[in-house]
Design a protein around this motif. Structure first.
Motif, PDB file in Angstrom:
ATOM      1  N   VAL A  52      47.839  76.073  37.112  1.00 56.00           N
ATOM      2  CA  VAL A  52      46.923  76.777  38.020  1.00 56.00           C
ATOM      3  C   VAL A  52      45.632  77.074  37.269  1.00 56.00           C
ATOM      4  N   THR A  53      44.512  76.594  37.782  1.00 55.88           N
ATOM      5  CA  THR A  53      43.249  76.741  37.048  1.00 55.88           C
ATOM      6  C   THR A  53      42.756  78.182  37.072  1.00 55.88           C
ATOM      7  N   TYR A  54      41.809  78.432  36.157  1.00 56.16           N
ATOM      8  CA  TYR A  54      41.233  79.773  36.004  1.00 56.16           C
ATOM      9  C   TYR A  54      39.727  79.650  36.180  1.00 56.16           C
ATOM     10  N   SER A  55      39.175  80.486  37.023  1.00 55.96           N
ATOM     11  CA  SER A  55      37.722  80.454  37.194  1.00 55.96           C
ATOM     12  C   SER A  55      37.140  81.774  36.718  1.00 55.96           C
ATOM     13  N   ALA A  82      49.581  78.812  33.390  1.00 57.16           N
ATOM     14  CA  ALA A  82      48.370  79.524  33.825  1.00 57.16           C
ATOM     15  C   ALA A  82      47.228  79.112  32.900  1.00 57.16           C
ATOM     16  N   HIS A  83      46.113  78.651  33.459  1.00 55.35           N
ATOM     17  CA  HIS A  83      44.943  78.345  32.632  1.00 55.35           C
ATOM     18  C   HIS A  83      44.246  79.670  32.289  1.00 55.35           C
ATOM     19  N   LEU A  84      43.588  79.682  31.130  1.00 58.36           N
ATOM     20  CA  LEU A  84      42.798  80.861  30.737  1.00 58.36           C
ATOM     21  C   LEU A  84      41.604  80.378  29.923  1.00 58.36           C
ATOM     22  N   ALA A 111      44.933  76.834  27.259  1.00 57.70           N
ATOM     23  CA  ALA A 111      43.854  77.630  26.662  1.00 57.70           C
ATOM     24  C   ALA A 111      42.573  76.813  26.595  1.00 57.70           C
ATOM     25  N   LEU A 112      41.539  77.297  27.254  1.00 58.66           N
ATOM     26  CA  LEU A 112      40.274  76.555  27.368  1.00 58.66           C
ATOM     27  C   LEU A 112      39.097  77.422  26.966  1.00 58.66           C
ATOM     28  N   ARG A 113      38.048  76.736  26.549  1.00 52.00           N
ATOM     29  CA  ARG A 113      36.826  77.496  26.297  1.00 52.00           C
ATOM     30  C   ARG A 113      36.167  77.900  27.609  1.00 52.00           C
ATOM     31  N   GLY A 114      36.182  76.996  28.593  1.00 50.61           N
ATOM     32  CA  GLY A 114      35.437  77.235  29.835  1.00 50.61           C
ATOM     33  C   GLY A 114      34.079  76.575  29.732  1.00 50.61           C
ATOM     34  N   ASP A 115      33.474  76.352  30.892  1.00 47.78           N
ATOM     35  CA  ASP A 115      32.165  75.704  30.885  1.00 47.78           C
ATOM     36  C   ASP A 115      31.082  76.704  30.525  1.00 47.78           C
ATOM     37  N   ARG A 116      30.025  76.192  29.875  1.00 54.28           N
ATOM     38  CA  ARG A 116      28.892  77.038  29.475  1.00 54.28           C
ATOM     39  C   ARG A 116      28.216  77.639  30.694  1.00 54.28           C
ATOM     40  N   ARG A 130      34.655  81.424  20.187  1.00 52.62           N
ATOM     41  CA  ARG A 130      33.617  80.423  20.420  1.00 52.62           C
ATOM     42  C   ARG A 130      34.200  79.120  20.958  1.00 52.62           C
ATOM     43  N   PHE A 131      35.312  78.724  20.364  1.00 49.51           N
ATOM     44  CA  PHE A 131      35.954  77.466  20.764  1.00 49.51           C
ATOM     45  C   PHE A 131      37.359  77.756  21.300  1.00 49.51           C
ATOM     46  N   ALA A 132      37.880  76.764  22.035  1.00 46.72           N
ATOM     47  CA  ALA A 132      39.229  76.925  22.575  1.00 46.72           C
ATOM     48  C   ALA A 132      40.242  77.185  21.459  1.00 46.72           C
ATOM     49  N   LYS A 133      40.008  76.600  20.274  1.00 42.73           N
ATOM     50  CA  LYS A 133      40.997  76.765  19.197  1.00 42.73           C
ATOM     51  C   LYS A 133      41.166  78.246  18.823  1.00 42.73           C
ATOM     52  N   ALA A 150      42.111  67.758  26.493  1.00 44.11           N
ATOM     53  CA  ALA A 150      41.764  66.607  25.647  1.00 44.11           C
ATOM     54  C   ALA A 150      40.830  65.694  26.444  1.00 44.11           C
ATOM     55  N   TYR A 151      40.040  64.907  25.716  1.00 46.14           N
ATOM     56  CA  TYR A 151      38.965  64.134  26.345  1.00 46.14           C
ATOM     57  C   TYR A 151      39.006  62.671  25.899  1.00 46.14           C
ATOM     58  N   PRO A 152      39.601  61.792  26.719  1.00 41.37           N
ATOM     59  CA  PRO A 152      39.731  60.385  26.322  1.00 41.37           C
ATOM     60  C   PRO A 152      38.399  59.709  26.016  1.00 41.37           C
ATOM     61  N   GLY A 154      35.765  61.517  24.904  1.00 43.15           N
ATOM     62  CA  GLY A 154      35.017  62.529  24.158  1.00 43.15           C
ATOM     63  C   GLY A 154      34.493  63.599  25.107  1.00 43.15           C
ATOM     64  N   HIS A 155      34.310  64.811  24.606  1.00 47.17           N
ATOM     65  CA  HIS A 155      33.789  65.901  25.445  1.00 47.17           C
ATOM     66  C   HIS A 155      32.299  65.682  25.701  1.00 47.17           C
ATOM     67  N   ILE A 156      31.847  66.079  26.861  1.00 48.32           N
ATOM     68  CA  ILE A 156      30.452  65.791  27.257  1.00 48.32           C
ATOM     69  C   ILE A 156      29.410  66.387  26.307  1.00 48.32           C
ATOM     70  N   ALA A 166      38.647  64.952  16.092  1.00 44.27           N
ATOM     71  CA  ALA A 166      38.899  65.921  15.008  1.00 44.27           C
ATOM     72  C   ALA A 166      39.013  67.341  15.581  1.00 44.27           C
ATOM     73  N   HIS A 167      38.202  67.644  16.594  1.00 38.63           N
ATOM     74  CA  HIS A 167      38.283  68.977  17.214  1.00 38.63           C
ATOM     75  C   HIS A 167      39.620  69.165  17.927  1.00 38.63           C
ATOM     76  N   LEU A 168      40.124  68.062  18.435  1.00 36.00           N
ATOM     77  CA  LEU A 168      41.439  68.111  19.086  1.00 36.00           C
ATOM     78  C   LEU A 168      42.536  68.412  18.061  1.00 36.00           C
ATOM     79  N   ARG A 169      42.406  67.767  16.918  1.00 35.94           N
ATOM     80  CA  ARG A 169      43.378  67.993  15.849  1.00 35.94           C
ATOM     81  C   ARG A 169      43.367  69.484  15.450  1.00 35.94           C
ATOM     82  N   GLN A 170      42.151  70.064  15.443  1.00 34.79           N
ATOM     83  CA  GLN A 170      42.057  71.493  15.115  1.00 34.79           C
ATOM     84  C   GLN A 170      42.821  72.330  16.154  1.00 34.79           C
ATOM     85  N   LYS A 171      42.802  71.870  17.391  1.00 37.09           N
ATOM     86  CA  LYS A 171      43.533  72.619  18.430  1.00 37.09           C
ATOM     87  C   LYS A 171      45.035  72.543  18.173  1.00 37.09           C
ATOM     88  N   GLN A 172      45.514  71.361  17.776  1.00 43.87           N
ATOM     89  CA  GLN A 172      46.935  71.242  17.442  1.00 43.87           C
ATOM     90  C   GLN A 172      47.259  72.154  16.253  1.00 43.87           C
TER      91      GLN A 172
HETATM   92  P1  FAD Z   1      36.588  73.348  23.103  1.00 43.31           P
HETATM   93  O1  FAD Z   1      37.808  72.705  22.582  1.00 43.31           O
HETATM   94  O2  FAD Z   1      36.171  74.647  22.491  1.00 43.31           O
HETATM   95  O3  FAD Z   1      35.384  72.305  22.988  1.00 43.31           O
HETATM   96  C1  FAD Z   1      34.089  72.621  23.499  1.00 43.31           C
HETATM   97  C2  FAD Z   1      33.054  71.803  22.732  1.00 43.31           C
HETATM   98  O4  FAD Z   1      32.993  72.289  21.385  1.00 43.31           O
HETATM   99  C3  FAD Z   1      33.394  70.323  22.625  1.00 43.31           C
HETATM  100  O5  FAD Z   1      32.203  69.590  22.689  1.00 43.31           O
HETATM  101  C4  FAD Z   1      34.043  70.200  21.263  1.00 43.31           C
HETATM  102  O6  FAD Z   1      33.912  68.889  20.755  1.00 43.31           O
HETATM  103  C5  FAD Z   1      33.249  71.234  20.482  1.00 43.31           C
HETATM  104  N1  FAD Z   1      34.003  71.796  19.357  1.00 43.31           N
HETATM  105  C6  FAD Z   1      35.302  72.193  19.351  1.00 43.31           C
HETATM  106  N2  FAD Z   1      35.644  72.642  18.131  1.00 43.31           N
HETATM  107  C7  FAD Z   1      34.530  72.566  17.362  1.00 43.31           C
HETATM  108  C8  FAD Z   1      34.235  72.893  16.013  1.00 43.31           C
HETATM  109  N3  FAD Z   1      35.167  73.382  15.195  1.00 43.31           N
HETATM  110  N4  FAD Z   1      32.978  72.668  15.547  1.00 43.31           N
HETATM  111  C9  FAD Z   1      32.005  72.155  16.363  1.00 43.31           C
HETATM  112  N5  FAD Z   1      32.231  71.827  17.656  1.00 43.31           N
HETATM  113  C10 FAD Z   1      33.485  72.026  18.146  1.00 43.31           C
HETATM  114  N6  FAD Z   1      37.534  75.078  32.912  1.00 43.31           N
HETATM  115  C11 FAD Z   1      37.688  76.284  33.529  1.00 43.31           C
HETATM  116  O7  FAD Z   1      36.729  77.067  33.603  1.00 43.31           O
HETATM  117  N7  FAD Z   1      38.894  76.654  34.088  1.00 43.31           N
HETATM  118  C12 FAD Z   1      39.985  75.845  34.038  1.00 43.31           C
HETATM  119  O8  FAD Z   1      41.055  76.216  34.546  1.00 43.31           O
HETATM  120  C13 FAD Z   1      39.859  74.563  33.387  1.00 43.31           C
HETATM  121  N8  FAD Z   1      40.916  73.735  33.300  1.00 43.31           N
HETATM  122  C14 FAD Z   1      40.787  72.539  32.625  1.00 43.31           C
HETATM  123  C15 FAD Z   1      41.899  71.706  32.486  1.00 43.31           C
HETATM  124  C16 FAD Z   1      41.805  70.500  31.819  1.00 43.31           C
HETATM  125  C17 FAD Z   1      43.017  69.618  31.677  1.00 43.31           C
HETATM  126  C18 FAD Z   1      40.546  70.092  31.264  1.00 43.31           C
HETATM  127  C19 FAD Z   1      40.417  68.782  30.555  1.00 43.31           C
HETATM  128  C20 FAD Z   1      39.435  70.915  31.395  1.00 43.31           C
HETATM  129  C21 FAD Z   1      39.529  72.144  32.071  1.00 43.31           C
HETATM  130  N9  FAD Z   1      38.445  73.015  32.193  1.00 43.31           N
HETATM  131  C22 FAD Z   1      38.585  74.223  32.825  1.00 43.31           C
HETATM  132  C23 FAD Z   1      37.120  72.605  31.685  1.00 43.31           C
HETATM  133  C24 FAD Z   1      36.855  73.092  30.242  1.00 43.31           C
HETATM  134  O9  FAD Z   1      36.722  74.492  30.237  1.00 43.31           O
HETATM  135  C25 FAD Z   1      35.553  72.398  29.779  1.00 43.31           C
HETATM  136  O10 FAD Z   1      35.790  71.028  29.589  1.00 43.31           O
HETATM  137  C26 FAD Z   1      34.846  73.010  28.596  1.00 43.31           C
HETATM  138  O11 FAD Z   1      33.507  72.493  28.563  1.00 43.31           O
HETATM  139  C27 FAD Z   1      35.463  72.730  27.231  1.00 43.31           C
HETATM  140  O12 FAD Z   1      36.656  73.352  27.121  1.00 43.31           O
HETATM  141  P2  FAD Z   1      37.624  73.101  25.836  1.00 43.31           P
HETATM  142  O13 FAD Z   1      38.752  74.028  26.004  1.00 43.31           O
HETATM  143  O14 FAD Z   1      37.906  71.680  25.643  1.00 43.31           O
HETATM  144  O15 FAD Z   1      36.639  73.626  24.662  1.00 43.31           O
END
Ligand code: FAD
Length: 298
Positions: A52-55, A82-84, A111-116, A130-133, A150-152, A154-156, A166-172
């Motif tokens: 369930v997504t989180y807004s 639950a997304h957060l 666990a997500l960072r959320g959009d800017r 600052r980051f999802a990690k 995860a971003y097949p 790469g993240h935008i 590498a950022h994904l690995r940090q999340k693991q």
């Molecule tokens: P992060 O992992 O923090 O990454 C954000 C950016 O920072 C990336 O560009 C990454 O490469 C960079 N980064 C990460 N670590 C570092 C570091 N150590 N040094 C420098 N740069 C770094 N959004 C919502 O608001 N609600 C939702 O419920 C939601 N659900 C989602 C579910 C899925 C499956 C996906 C794929 C996305 C979802 N999103 C949701 C969107 C998500 O919040 C955005 O994609 C957001 O822009 C990035 O979130 P993230 O958790 O990947 O962030």
């Protein structure tokens, strides 16, 4: 509630791929009734779990996420996630969110960072999320089973594919025990990404997130939001059905079903369907998977 990591472990032992759905809290008033109606139509399709997504913004119902995830688990006996998000969160606001999740019996969190937020100051400095990690670490310490995005392709915001992995690995390393990908329309990107992720030491399940395109405006929005590539096959379908929205919708669902069947055949860890709260989409996808491989539990 079952943890998602135990569910993936069990599925792996049985040689099958979990199929899961994503829904979002219905817009408008915070009632659970419409979410219940959607879940009642998804549950008979026997997904392995529903997320369930989180807004965090004012437009959505972020506060309803935990309620809906708890309701689906309690009323339909399905594991939920639950997304957060942590953009703009403080230690205090997170403590409240964690407490709420625990009180409602939630054990799995994406666990997500959320959009800017345009114009908002970046969260920096000690103790900031600052980051999802940073959120992943905090939630893992609280005992949740934590998943991440995860971003097949790469993240935008990250133009370097290797850095994105590498950022994904940090999340693991921070404690994520499963990943769900952003949507993609060309499976070749996922296979390239899976190879790079495994080479970088990512061992946890990588579930593929698939969203059918339903119309031109929707696909344009998605592509600009997340940077997914549009294969020429889709561009041709958009042109072919320019004046026929019903046929375009059907073609979009069929395209997603073909993608899922190919991913299934190629032994991916899990299949996650972005249902957009439309049970007919979920049904079409599960029917296609059932038809393509009898090993799926559905
Ligand atoms: P992060 O992992 O923090 O990454 C954000 C950016 O920072 C990336 O560009 C990454 O490469 C960079 N980064 C990460 N670590 C570092 C570091 N150590 N040094 C420098 N740069 C770094 N959004 C919502 O608001 N609600 C939702 O419920 C939601 N659900 C989602 C579910 C899925 C499956 C996906 C794929 C996305 C979802 N999103 C949701 C969107 C998500 O919040 C955005 O994609 C957001 O822009 C990035 O979130 P993230 O958790 O990947 O962030």
């Amino acid at each position: 509630m079952k943890t998602i990591s135990s569910l993936y472990d069990a599925a792996r032992a049985e040689g099958r791929q979990p199929v899961s759905f994503e829904i979002f809290p219905p817009k408008g008033d915070l009632t659970l009734e419409s979410a219940h109606e959607v879940a009642a139509r998804l549950a008979p399709l026997l997904p392995d779990f529903i997320s369930v997504t989180y807004s965090a913004g004012g437009s959505g119902n972020g506060r309803a996420t935990a309620d809906i995830a708890a309701m689906i688990h309690d009323d339909f006996d399905l594991p939920t996630v639950a997304h957060l998000t942590c953009m703009g969160a403080t230690e205090e606001s997170l403590a409240v969110a964690v407490d709420d999740l625990k009180r409602k019996g939630i054990v799995n969190v994406l666990a997500l960072r959320g959009d800017r937020v345009p114009g908002a100051a970046p969260c920096e400095g000690p103790g900031s999320f600052r980051f999802a990690k940073d959120l992943i670490m905090r939630l893992s310490d609280e005992g949740f089973c934590v998943g991440a995005a995860a971003y097949p392709e790469g993240h935008i915001e990250c133009t370097d594919f290797r850095a994105s992995v590498a950022h994904l690995r940090q999340k693991q390393d921070a404690g994520a025990c499963f990943f769900v990908t952003q949507l993609f329309f060309d499976n070749a990107y996922f296979y390239r990404f899976r190879e790079a992720a495994r080479a970088s030491g990512i061992e946890v399940p990588l579930a593929c997130g698939i969203m059918p395109f339903l119309g031109k405006a929707q696909i344009q929005r998605m592509v600009f939001m997340c940077g997914a590539s549009l294969p020429s096959g889709i561009i041709k379908l958009l042109a072919k059905y320019e004046d026929d929205p019903a046929s375009l919708r059907a073609a979009g669902i069929e395209y997603a079903c073909e993608q899922l069947a190919d991913l299934q055949e190629n032994g991916v860890d899990g299949l996650h369907v972005y249902t957009m709260n439309q049970p007919d989409i979920a049904r079409a996808c599960t029917d296609a998977l059932r038809a393509s491989w009898s090993g799926v539990r559905l």
